[in-house]
Design an enzyme around this catalytic site. Structure first.
Site, PDB file in Angstrom:
ATOM      1  N   HIS A   1     -16.786   6.035  42.818  1.00 24.57           N
ATOM      2  CA  HIS A   1     -18.212   6.329  42.677  1.00 24.57           C
ATOM      3  C   HIS A   1     -18.386   7.783  42.248  1.00 24.57           C
ATOM      4  CE1 HIS A   1     -22.505   6.243  43.409  1.00 24.57           C
ATOM      5  NE2 HIS A   1     -22.378   7.391  44.048  1.00 24.57           N
TER       6      HIS A   1
ATOM      7  N   ASP B   1      -3.857 -11.617  11.113  1.00 23.49           N
ATOM      8  CA  ASP B   1      -5.039 -12.187  10.459  1.00 23.49           C
ATOM      9  C   ASP B   1      -4.707 -13.363   9.552  1.00 23.49           C
ATOM     10  OD1 ASP B   1      -6.558 -10.229  11.641  1.00 23.49           O
ATOM     11  OD2 ASP B   1      -7.368  -9.406   9.770  1.00 23.49           O
TER      12      ASP B   1
ATOM     13  N   ARG C   1       0.845  -1.197   0.000  1.00 22.63           N
ATOM     14  CA  ARG C   1       0.000   0.000   0.000  1.00 22.63           C
ATOM     15  C   ARG C   1       0.876   1.241   0.000  1.00 22.63           C
ATOM     16  NH1 ARG C   1      -5.428  -0.358   2.207  1.00 22.63           N
ATOM     17  NH2 ARG C   1      -5.538  -2.442   3.054  1.00 22.63           N
TER      18      ARG C   1
ATOM     19  N   ALA D   1     -24.684 -10.603  10.239  1.00 16.30           N
ATOM     20  CA  ALA D   1     -24.847  -9.881  11.509  1.00 16.30           C
ATOM     21  C   ALA D   1     -23.620 -10.080  12.387  1.00 16.30           C
ATOM     22  CB  ALA D   1     -26.103 -10.338  12.231  1.00 16.30           C
ATOM     23  N   GLY D   2     -22.431  -9.918  11.786  1.00 16.36           N
ATOM     24  CA  GLY D   2     -21.182  -9.961  12.546  1.00 16.36           C
ATOM     25  C   GLY D   2     -20.789  -8.553  12.955  1.00 16.36           C
TER      26      GLY D   2
HETATM   27  P1  FAD Z   1      -3.511  -6.046   7.976  1.00 12.64           P
HETATM   28  O1  FAD Z   1      -3.896  -4.914   8.825  1.00 12.64           O
HETATM   29  O2  FAD Z   1      -4.506  -6.553   6.999  1.00 12.64           O
HETATM   30  O3  FAD Z   1      -2.205  -5.581   7.202  1.00 12.64           O
HETATM   31  C1  FAD Z   1      -1.597  -6.362   6.229  1.00 12.64           C
HETATM   32  C2  FAD Z   1      -0.768  -5.456   5.328  1.00 12.64           C
HETATM   33  O4  FAD Z   1       0.021  -6.283   4.502  1.00 12.64           O
HETATM   34  C3  FAD Z   1      -1.596  -4.588   4.395  1.00 12.64           C
HETATM   35  O5  FAD Z   1      -1.205  -3.238   4.514  1.00 12.64           O
HETATM   36  C4  FAD Z   1      -1.279  -5.113   3.000  1.00 12.64           C
HETATM   37  O6  FAD Z   1      -1.215  -4.089   2.005  1.00 12.64           O
HETATM   38  C5  FAD Z   1       0.118  -5.696   3.212  1.00 12.64           C
HETATM   39  N1  FAD Z   1       0.470  -6.751   2.267  1.00 12.64           N
HETATM   40  C6  FAD Z   1      -0.255  -7.850   1.923  1.00 12.64           C
HETATM   41  N2  FAD Z   1       0.447  -8.627   1.060  1.00 12.64           N
HETATM   42  C7  FAD Z   1       1.631  -7.983   0.865  1.00 12.64           C
HETATM   43  C8  FAD Z   1       2.763  -8.277   0.084  1.00 12.64           C
HETATM   44  N3  FAD Z   1       2.872  -9.412  -0.643  1.00 12.64           N
HETATM   45  N4  FAD Z   1       3.780  -7.403   0.088  1.00 12.64           N
HETATM   46  C9  FAD Z   1       3.720  -6.256   0.829  1.00 12.64           C
HETATM   47  N5  FAD Z   1       2.674  -5.949   1.593  1.00 12.64           N
HETATM   48  C10 FAD Z   1       1.642  -6.803   1.619  1.00 12.64           C
HETATM   49  N6  FAD Z   1      -9.964  -5.118  14.651  1.00 12.64           N
HETATM   50  C11 FAD Z   1      -9.976  -4.683  15.922  1.00 12.64           C
HETATM   51  O7  FAD Z   1      -9.256  -5.230  16.760  1.00 12.64           O
HETATM   52  N7  FAD Z   1     -10.763  -3.624  16.303  1.00 12.64           N
HETATM   53  C12 FAD Z   1     -11.574  -2.999  15.431  1.00 12.64           C
HETATM   54  O8  FAD Z   1     -12.270  -2.049  15.803  1.00 12.64           O
HETATM   55  C13 FAD Z   1     -11.596  -3.443  14.090  1.00 12.64           C
HETATM   56  N8  FAD Z   1     -12.385  -2.831  13.189  1.00 12.64           N
HETATM   57  C14 FAD Z   1     -12.365  -3.266  11.893  1.00 12.64           C
HETATM   58  C15 FAD Z   1     -13.209  -2.646  10.988  1.00 12.64           C
HETATM   59  C16 FAD Z   1     -13.232  -3.058   9.678  1.00 12.64           C
HETATM   60  C17 FAD Z   1     -14.147  -2.356   8.700  1.00 12.64           C
HETATM   61  C18 FAD Z   1     -12.368  -4.106   9.250  1.00 12.64           C
HETATM   62  C19 FAD Z   1     -12.343  -4.538   7.819  1.00 12.64           C
HETATM   63  C20 FAD Z   1     -11.527  -4.738  10.149  1.00 12.64           C
HETATM   64  C21 FAD Z   1     -11.521  -4.326  11.482  1.00 12.64           C
HETATM   65  N9  FAD Z   1     -10.729  -4.951  12.432  1.00 12.64           N
HETATM   66  C22 FAD Z   1     -10.749  -4.526  13.731  1.00 12.64           C
HETATM   67  C23 FAD Z   1      -9.824  -6.065  12.089  1.00 12.64           C
HETATM   68  C24 FAD Z   1      -8.380  -5.539  11.920  1.00 12.64           C
HETATM   69  O9  FAD Z   1      -8.366  -4.572  10.899  1.00 12.64           O
HETATM   70  C25 FAD Z   1      -7.442  -6.679  11.582  1.00 12.64           C
HETATM   71  O10 FAD Z   1      -7.553  -7.690  12.556  1.00 12.64           O
HETATM   72  C26 FAD Z   1      -5.998  -6.189  11.545  1.00 12.64           C
HETATM   73  O11 FAD Z   1      -5.841  -5.176  10.590  1.00 12.64           O
HETATM   74  C27 FAD Z   1      -5.043  -7.340  11.234  1.00 12.64           C
HETATM   75  O12 FAD Z   1      -3.748  -6.856  11.218  1.00 12.64           O
HETATM   76  P2  FAD Z   1      -2.612  -7.553  10.328  1.00 12.64           P
HETATM   77  O13 FAD Z   1      -1.361  -6.798  10.647  1.00 12.64           O
HETATM   78  O14 FAD Z   1      -2.631  -9.008  10.521  1.00 12.64           O
HETATM   79  O15 FAD Z   1      -3.037  -7.302   8.800  1.00 12.64           O
HETATM   80  P1  NAI Z   2     -17.930 -11.924  11.155  1.00 13.37           P
HETATM   81  O1  NAI Z   2     -17.291 -13.239  11.062  1.00 13.37           O
HETATM   82  O2  NAI Z   2     -17.854 -11.146  12.419  1.00 13.37           O
HETATM   83  O3  NAI Z   2     -19.499 -12.042  10.820  1.00 13.37           O
HETATM   84  C1  NAI Z   2     -19.959 -12.563   9.610  1.00 13.37           C
HETATM   85  C2  NAI Z   2     -21.400 -12.952   9.778  1.00 13.37           C
HETATM   86  O4  NAI Z   2     -21.927 -13.266   8.500  1.00 13.37           O
HETATM   87  C3  NAI Z   2     -21.596 -14.168  10.654  1.00 13.37           C
HETATM   88  O5  NAI Z   2     -22.596 -13.885  11.596  1.00 13.37           O
HETATM   89  C4  NAI Z   2     -22.011 -15.262   9.667  1.00 13.37           C
HETATM   90  O6  NAI Z   2     -22.875 -16.213  10.244  1.00 13.37           O
HETATM   91  C5  NAI Z   2     -22.730 -14.432   8.614  1.00 13.37           C
HETATM   92  N1  NAI Z   2     -22.806 -15.044   7.283  1.00 13.37           N
HETATM   93  C6  NAI Z   2     -21.863 -15.780   6.642  1.00 13.37           C
HETATM   94  N2  NAI Z   2     -22.305 -16.113   5.417  1.00 13.37           N
HETATM   95  C7  NAI Z   2     -23.541 -15.584   5.268  1.00 13.37           C
HETATM   96  C8  NAI Z   2     -24.500 -15.556   4.218  1.00 13.37           C
HETATM   97  N3  NAI Z   2     -24.264 -16.151   3.058  1.00 13.37           N
HETATM   98  N4  NAI Z   2     -25.647 -14.896   4.420  1.00 13.37           N
HETATM   99  C9  NAI Z   2     -25.904 -14.274   5.599  1.00 13.37           C
HETATM  100  N5  NAI Z   2     -25.035 -14.264   6.623  1.00 13.37           N
HETATM  101  C10 NAI Z   2     -23.856 -14.889   6.458  1.00 13.37           C
HETATM  102  O7  NAI Z   2     -17.326 -11.100   9.933  1.00 13.37           O
HETATM  103  P2  NAI Z   2     -17.336  -9.554   9.584  1.00 13.37           P
HETATM  104  O8  NAI Z   2     -18.410  -8.834  10.308  1.00 13.37           O
HETATM  105  O9  NAI Z   2     -17.290  -9.492   8.106  1.00 13.37           O
HETATM  106  O10 NAI Z   2     -15.945  -9.080  10.156  1.00 13.37           O
HETATM  107  C11 NAI Z   2     -14.715  -9.670   9.689  1.00 13.37           C
HETATM  108  C12 NAI Z   2     -13.661  -9.664  10.748  1.00 13.37           C
HETATM  109  O11 NAI Z   2     -13.236  -8.358  11.035  1.00 13.37           O
HETATM  110  C13 NAI Z   2     -14.168 -10.276  12.031  1.00 13.37           C
HETATM  111  O12 NAI Z   2     -13.488 -11.507  12.205  1.00 13.37           O
HETATM  112  C14 NAI Z   2     -13.800  -9.331  13.105  1.00 13.37           C
HETATM  113  O13 NAI Z   2     -12.957  -9.952  14.027  1.00 13.37           O
HETATM  114  C15 NAI Z   2     -13.039  -8.196  12.420  1.00 13.37           C
HETATM  115  N6  NAI Z   2     -13.629  -6.935  12.860  1.00 13.37           N
HETATM  116  C16 NAI Z   2     -13.508  -6.579  14.167  1.00 13.37           C
HETATM  117  C17 NAI Z   2     -14.099  -5.437  14.641  1.00 13.37           C
HETATM  118  C18 NAI Z   2     -13.987  -5.104  16.068  1.00 13.37           C
HETATM  119  O14 NAI Z   2     -13.175  -5.708  16.756  1.00 13.37           O
HETATM  120  N7  NAI Z   2     -14.749  -4.147  16.572  1.00 13.37           N
HETATM  121  C19 NAI Z   2     -14.855  -4.542  13.765  1.00 13.37           C
HETATM  122  C20 NAI Z   2     -14.957  -5.035  12.431  1.00 13.37           C
HETATM  123  C21 NAI Z   2     -14.346  -6.177  12.002  1.00 13.37           C
END
Ligand code: FAD
Ligand code: NAI
Length: 465
Positions: free
Chosen positions: A444, A312, A34, A181-182
């Site tokens: 409190h 991840d 990125r 509903a995740g």
């Molecule tokens: P990533 O953050 O995915 O980073 C991987 C990086 O590797 C990326 O920048 C990518 O470009 C790079 N990369 C991939 N392949 C290559 C390559 N071959 N060469 C060079 N670079 C590469 N988690 C929480 O704990 N709290 C939250 O509130 C939360 N909210 C979220 C909201 C959303 C909308 C989403 C999608 C996820 C959320 N998550 C949340 C999950 C969280 O984003 C991930 O668990 C976290 O980013 C994982 O970190 P990571 O370092 O494993 O990978």
């Molecule tokens: P999720 O795994 O939390 O929820 C996905 C939901 O989709 C599940 O309830 C599953 O039963 C349902 N599902 C699967 N297939 C389906 C289908 N065909 N039709 C209807 N429902 C279906 O995944 P989500 O919400 O996409 O988040 C991805 C990851 O990102 C999570 O693992 C979470 O850990 C991380 N994340 C964490 C956040 C936080 O910590 N606050 C915020 C956002 C994401």
């Protein structure tokens, strides 16, 4: 160029790992494809979603709660571009911060896609196609995850969006249909409902938030329904058609049966995420995968010596703080120390209003383990501070071992639950009991008194209920 460690990917796992390794004296480089550092979390995940959750919550409070507090500001108006600018500015400040920290710690940053050509060799392909090969003693794969697709449904990030499109819509959809509903579905569904969308969530299972404590999920669903979110549980989306504006969505009972058709302006696909390993060259070097995830041992090492993986892309919850802690642990192991992650104490938070926070085992998990347990619960309706703030939805649930009193799990639905959960995490990290929590003096009036009272309720001695 030769390094002690090259980390591929600078999400929360990768950049934290690189900084910790550099602190410990390892010559370290990162490779990131990125333009900016910070990965999914900082660029399109945790941080932008929380910026929108906060802003939309303030918008809703101004409309619904201010008058009851005697604060009359009139009907709030939405300036969506300004809200999106707040989100973009927040992201920029955070990703630039990571760039600064890498520099400060003397970590070399290479921009481009990393490929492992052999153990100890990483090729970096820049956007312009130029390549260079770096030598290293160890490699950490921290390439994260990507959106799991819904078979047969194409994501265009305009009408059918993933979370990435859902944090960048240029207008509030009239009707938003959320698939799943995740955590993502409920957080981003909440954002757009607060801003005026009619939100329907279709979930395959017969419950929301699988993996969370059942009782907590049930009460949370009722609260979300009271806010206006509609749920269609036990159903799946089988088809999405996008001719013209909006989409026509076929929804079928999960167990089979007649489909219903729903209209939506925007469809958010949020059915999970899958590990991302494309282009890494893992087949070539023989790194084993299991259901897409890189297989590691208890020291984060893959089956190929010198190649490690975290975050991840490996087993365990897909959470930023889990990735960070693994990053620290593997850096410490590589520096000859005893890096460790306690997977029994990883908090999970859903940043809605109220928030849902959880650490340790759910009641269903404790029951399945066969351990005798006792439960203490305390509702926020009986907490003075919650009432003073008009935030009395939800409750605290403490689960303790009935014989030893050791706390096995704590689950909270409530305003600020994501902050309150950490006293339970610290307690559990020290192997604490519900009595330890109950005997700890809590200030409190605070919401956290409900945590103490729930612990007291384990022995049926809560004072305020
Ligand atoms: P990533 O953050 O995915 O980073 C991987 C990086 O590797 C990326 O920048 C990518 O470009 C790079 N990369 C991939 N392949 C290559 C390559 N071959 N060469 C060079 N670079 C590469 N988690 C929480 O704990 N709290 C939250 O509130 C939360 N909210 C979220 C909201 C959303 C909308 C989403 C999608 C996820 C959320 N998550 C949340 C999950 C969280 O984003 C991930 O668990 C976290 O980013 C994982 O970190 P990571 O370092 O494993 O990978
Ligand atoms: P999720 O795994 O939390 O929820 C996905 C939901 O989709 C599940 O309830 C599953 O039963 C349902 N599902 C699967 N297939 C389906 C289908 N065909 N039709 C209807 N429902 C279906 O995944 P989500 O919400 O996409 O988040 C991805 C990851 O990102 C999570 O693992 C979470 O850990 C991380 N994340 C964490 C956040 C936080 O910590 N606050 C915020 C956002 C994401």
């Amino acid at each position: 160029m030769s390094y002690d460690l090259i980390v591929i990917g600078t999400g929360p796992g990768g950049y934290v790992c690189a900084i910790r390794a550099a602190q410990l004296g390892l010559k370290t480089a990162v490779v990131e494809k990125r333009k900016t550092h910070g990965g999914t979390c900082l660029n399109v995940g945790c941080i932008p979603s929380k910026a929108l959750l906060h802003a939309s919550e303030v918008f809703e409070e101004a409309g619904h709660d201010f008058p009851a507090l005697g604060v009359m500001v009139g009907k709030p108006e939405l300036d969506l571009p300004a809200m999106m600018k707040h989100k973009d500015d927040t992201v920029a400040a955070n990703v630039n911060g990571v760039g600064f920290l890498l520099k400060k710690n003397k970590v070399d940053a290479f921009h481009g896609a990393g490929t492992i050509v052999a153990p100890g060799q990483v090729k970096v392909t820049a956007e312009d196609g130029s390549t260079q090969t770096l030598e290293t003693k160890a490699i950490v794969i921290a390439t994260g995850s990507d959106v799991a697709p819904l078979p047969g449904v194409a994501i265009d990030e305009k009408v059918v969006v993933s979370s990435t499109g859902a944090i960048a819509l240029d207008k509030v959809p009239g009707k938003l249909l959320v698939v799943g509903a995740g955590v993502i579905g409920l957080e981003l569904g909440s954002v757009w409902r607060r801003l005026g969308a009619e939100v329907t969530v279709v979930e395959f299972l017969d419950r929301i938030l699988p993996g969370m404590d059942n009782e907590v999920a049930k009460q949370f669903q009722r609260l979300l329904e009271k806010q206006g979110i509609k749920f269609i549980l036990g159903n799946k989306v089988s088809k999405v058609e996008t001719a013209g504006a909006g989409a026509t969505v076929s929804v079928e009972p999960a167990q089979g049966g007649e489909a219903q058709t729903l209209d939506a302006d925007v469809v958010l696909v949020a059915i999970g995420r899958r590990p991302y390993t494309e282009g890494l060259g893992l087949e070539q070097v023989g790194v084993a995968l299991e259901r897409g995830r890189v297989v590691i041992d208890e020291h984060f090492q893959t089956n190929v010596p010198g190649i490690f993986a975290i975050g991840d892309v490996v087993r365990g919850p897909m959470l930023a703080h889990k990735a960070e802690d693994e990053g620290v642990a593997v850096a410490e192991i590589l520096a000859g120390k005893a890096g460790h992650v306690n997977y029994n104490v990883i908090p999970g938070v859903v940043y809605t209003q109220p928030e849902v926070a959880s650490v340790g085992q759910t009641e269903e998990e404790v029951k399945a383990s066969g351990v005798a347990y006792a439960i203490g619960k305390f509702p926020f309706t009986a907490n003075g501070r919650a009432r003073a703030m008009r935030h009395s939805d939800g409750f605290v649930k403490v689960i303790a071992d009935a014989n030893t009193d050791r706390v096995l799990g704590v689950h909270i639905v409530g305003y600020g639950a994501g902050e309150m959960i950490h006293e339970a995490a610290v307690l559990m990290e020290f192997g604490g009991s519900s009595e330890d929590l109950a005997r700890t003096c809590h200030a409190h009036p605070t919401m956290s008194e409900a945590v103490k009272e729930a612990a007291m309720a384990v022995e049926k001695r809560a004072i305020h209920i």
